[in-house]
Structures are given as C-alpha cells and as structure tokens.
Design a protein around this motif. Structure first.
Motif, mmCIF file in Angstrom:
data_model
loop_
_atom_site.group_PDB
_atom_site.id
_atom_site.type_symbol
_atom_site.label_atom_id
_atom_site.label_comp_id
_atom_site.label_asym_id
_atom_site.label_seq_id
_atom_site.Cartn_x
_atom_site.Cartn_y
_atom_site.Cartn_z
ATOM 1 N N ALA A 105 25.774 34.353 63.074
ATOM 2 C CA ALA A 105 26.539 33.690 62.006
ATOM 3 C C ALA A 105 26.406 34.502 60.721
ATOM 4 O O ALA A 105 25.299 34.685 60.204
ATOM 5 C CB ALA A 105 26.031 32.269 61.789
ATOM 6 N N ILE A 106 27.538 34.979 60.236
ATOM 7 C CA ILE A 106 27.586 35.762 59.003
ATOM 8 C C ILE A 106 27.798 34.804 57.842
ATOM 9 O O ILE A 106 28.741 34.016 57.859
ATOM 10 C CB ILE A 106 28.748 36.764 59.047
ATOM 11 N N ALA A 107 26.942 34.895 56.836
ATOM 12 C CA ALA A 107 27.133 34.091 55.623
ATOM 13 C C ALA A 107 27.713 34.978 54.531
ATOM 14 O O ALA A 107 27.149 36.025 54.200
ATOM 15 C CB ALA A 107 25.812 33.485 55.163
ATOM 16 N N GLN A 108 28.854 34.537 54.003
ATOM 17 C CA GLN A 108 29.568 35.307 52.976
ATOM 18 C C GLN A 108 29.796 34.427 51.750
ATOM 19 O O GLN A 108 30.214 33.263 51.883
ATOM 20 C CB GLN A 108 30.927 35.757 53.540
ATOM 21 N N GLN A 109 29.528 34.983 50.567
ATOM 22 C CA GLN A 109 29.828 34.254 49.340
ATOM 23 C C GLN A 109 31.340 34.041 49.248
ATOM 24 O O GLN A 109 32.102 35.008 49.314
ATOM 25 C CB GLN A 109 29.303 35.022 48.133
ATOM 26 N N TYR A 110 31.761 32.800 49.093
ATOM 27 C CA TYR A 110 33.184 32.467 49.277
ATOM 28 C C TYR A 110 34.091 33.085 48.222
ATOM 29 O O TYR A 110 35.252 33.396 48.502
ATOM 30 C CB TYR A 110 33.371 30.942 49.301
ATOM 31 N N ASP A 111 33.580 33.269 46.994
ATOM 32 C CA ASP A 111 34.478 33.753 45.937
ATOM 33 C C ASP A 111 34.373 35.258 45.692
ATOM 34 O O ASP A 111 35.382 35.925 45.467
ATOM 35 C CB ASP A 111 34.276 32.964 44.633
ATOM 36 N N ILE A 123 30.340 33.665 64.276
ATOM 37 C CA ILE A 123 30.712 32.640 63.302
ATOM 38 C C ILE A 123 30.704 33.264 61.911
ATOM 39 O O ILE A 123 29.795 34.017 61.578
ATOM 40 C CB ILE A 123 29.699 31.465 63.351
ATOM 41 N N LEU A 124 31.732 32.958 61.137
ATOM 42 C CA LEU A 124 31.759 33.364 59.725
ATOM 43 C C LEU A 124 31.712 32.098 58.876
ATOM 44 O O LEU A 124 32.606 31.248 58.969
ATOM 45 C CB LEU A 124 33.024 34.163 59.402
ATOM 46 N N VAL A 125 30.659 31.985 58.060
ATOM 47 C CA VAL A 125 30.513 30.828 57.187
ATOM 48 C C VAL A 125 30.674 31.303 55.751
ATOM 49 O O VAL A 125 29.913 32.158 55.283
ATOM 50 C CB VAL A 125 29.131 30.162 57.354
ATOM 51 N N GLU A 174 30.841 38.815 48.859
ATOM 52 C CA GLU A 174 29.571 39.440 49.266
ATOM 53 C C GLU A 174 29.114 38.938 50.641
ATOM 54 O O GLU A 174 29.100 37.730 50.886
ATOM 55 C CB GLU A 174 28.458 39.083 48.272
ATOM 56 N N VAL A 175 28.733 39.871 51.510
ATOM 57 C CA VAL A 175 28.063 39.485 52.753
ATOM 58 C C VAL A 175 26.598 39.261 52.407
ATOM 59 O O VAL A 175 25.903 40.187 51.986
ATOM 60 C CB VAL A 175 28.219 40.557 53.840
ATOM 61 N N LEU A 176 26.146 38.032 52.567
ATOM 62 C CA LEU A 176 24.821 37.650 52.083
ATOM 63 C C LEU A 176 23.728 37.915 53.112
ATOM 64 O O LEU A 176 22.669 38.445 52.786
ATOM 65 C CB LEU A 176 24.824 36.169 51.708
ATOM 66 N N MET A 177 23.972 37.523 54.356
ATOM 67 C CA MET A 177 22.951 37.597 55.406
ATOM 68 C C MET A 177 23.595 37.325 56.755
ATOM 69 O O MET A 177 24.743 36.889 56.822
ATOM 70 C CB MET A 177 21.853 36.556 55.166
ATOM 71 N N LEU A 178 22.849 37.583 57.800
ATOM 72 C CA LEU A 178 23.247 37.152 59.143
ATOM 73 C C LEU A 178 22.138 36.303 59.728
ATOM 74 O O LEU A 178 20.965 36.706 59.711
ATOM 75 C CB LEU A 178 23.536 38.362 60.040
ATOM 76 N N GLY A 179 22.505 35.116 60.193
ATOM 77 C CA GLY A 179 21.554 34.243 60.863
ATOM 78 C C GLY A 179 22.055 33.920 62.254
ATOM 79 O O GLY A 179 23.063 34.479 62.705
ATOM 80 N N TRP A 180 21.366 33.023 62.928
ATOM 81 C CA TRP A 180 21.737 32.680 64.300
ATOM 82 C C TRP A 180 21.903 31.171 64.408
ATOM 83 O O TRP A 180 21.123 30.411 63.844
ATOM 84 C CB TRP A 180 20.667 33.180 65.273
#
Lengths: 122, 122
Positions: free
Chosen positions: B29-35, B94-96, B38-44
């Motif tokens: 799961a990729i966490a991206q700052q919505y505005d 997953i992209l969050v 920025e790609v913040l981190m990858l989790g599972w």
C-alpha cells in the motif's frame, strides 16, 4: 536466491549490502511521474533490475508472472526515462521518479490506479 | 492464510474477491500526500487492514516485523487521514491518498524516501 545475496548482479556492492529483499529476492519499486507527482505503477526489482535502472536511464523491472526482466516501454513504446532513484528508510522499497511517455498502464490509462477507486465509509 | 482467502475480515466481499495477495496474504500500500503528490511511504495491508482503512478514515497497516495491526500515528501522532483509496489494474497494489500530519517517516523526515538517493550512472 536468498533475501541477502544476489551474486550474479553487477549492482554496486555498497547498495546491494543494504538492500532488503523479500523471499524471492525482490523489492517493490514505485514509479512516480517526476514533475506532476502522479503515482504511475508499482513494479518489482531484483539487484540486476535496479542496476540496469541506475545505469541505463530506463526503468527495468522483474516480471513475476513471466519470470524475466522487462524494460518498460520496449513493447509498448511507453518508456520511463529515469530521473532519480531513492531507497526508503528501511531499504526495502524503491522510489523511481521518471518521465513517462504516454500511458503507464497496459490498459491505456495514464496510471495503473485510475480505474478502481474503492468506496470510503466514514 | 492463503493468497485467495481471508475469512476473518469484514472487508466487502466484492473487494476481497478481486484483491490479489502475496503468499503472506498481504498487498503493498503506497501512501501519497493527496495535495502535493509526495510519496510518503509504503506499508502492507491484509484484508482487515484495508477494511479498517476504508471504514475508519485512518490508515491502518499490517506490521510484518511486529505481526500486528498499526494505525499510523497512534504512537507518534503523525496520523494519515484517508482521502481516497484505489486498487491498481491487477488489484495487487493499493494507493491511499492521505493528509499526513507532520513527518511520515519514523526518522523524522517528511517522507521515507528523503535520505537515501542512489547515484545514476548514465
């Protein structure tokens, strides 16, 4: 191949020494459009794919389904020119900033995340 | 747990039916700052983590090292408020998009990719 060694790769030993791979010797690699910030896709790299990505200027992945290397765009023309590569704080994820020609997704959409939004229940 | 079933989760069966998990039942799961993008981190995430992410408004991951769920920010205060969630074309990533409070990385940097750029040789 174990998670700790990949002797057949030409990857810089200083990078290989800190790269943390999964049981198949792979690391997830996020491709992001360098100027717009779009997350385009996630692929997988082993040491050799990372080495080729760093040294050829073209994103190279390991295909888990076909069990072979693939240079993004070699078939479709939708190449990814590498702008920068970074490891995360745990050295178990790669972020590649690229200049994507055309759609990144084999379905024809710009990114692989354009077609399947999940509903939030808040 | 197999790659095809996760009976203990409350995840919408329509989503669970198409989610493609690894051998441990997990999806990156990729966490991206919505505005800012920025790609913040990858989790599972497993099915239950995805369910909680979709229904609580707070990003929830499965910790592979601690073998437990963790709600991002519960310890640090650096929460991720969920803005949108999407699957990729293969339903194996997953992209969050989130609104990240403070630094995303436990090292104190804004993203987990800020400290370890790799040299390109082109």
């Amino acid at each position: 191949m174990t998670g700790n060694a990949c002797p057949s790769s030409a990857l810089d030993p200083a990078i290989a020494a800190r790269l943390k791979r999964d049981a198949d010797g792979l690391v997830p690699a996020i491709a992001q459009q360098y100027d717009t910030g779009e997350v385009l896709m996630l692929g997988w790299m082993d040491d050799e794919a990372l080495h080729r990505t760093l040294t050829t200027g073209r994103c190279t992945y390991w295909s888990r389904s076909r069990q072979e290397y693939w240079v993004k765009g070699d078939t479709s023309g939708h190449v990814q020119q590498v702008k920068s590569v970074a490891l995360d704080c745990d050295a178990d994820t790669i972020l590649v900033k690229v200049d994507q020609t055309g759609p990144a997704c084999h379905t024809g959409t710009r990114t692989c995340f354009d077609a399947d939004s999940l509903p939030l229940a808040q």
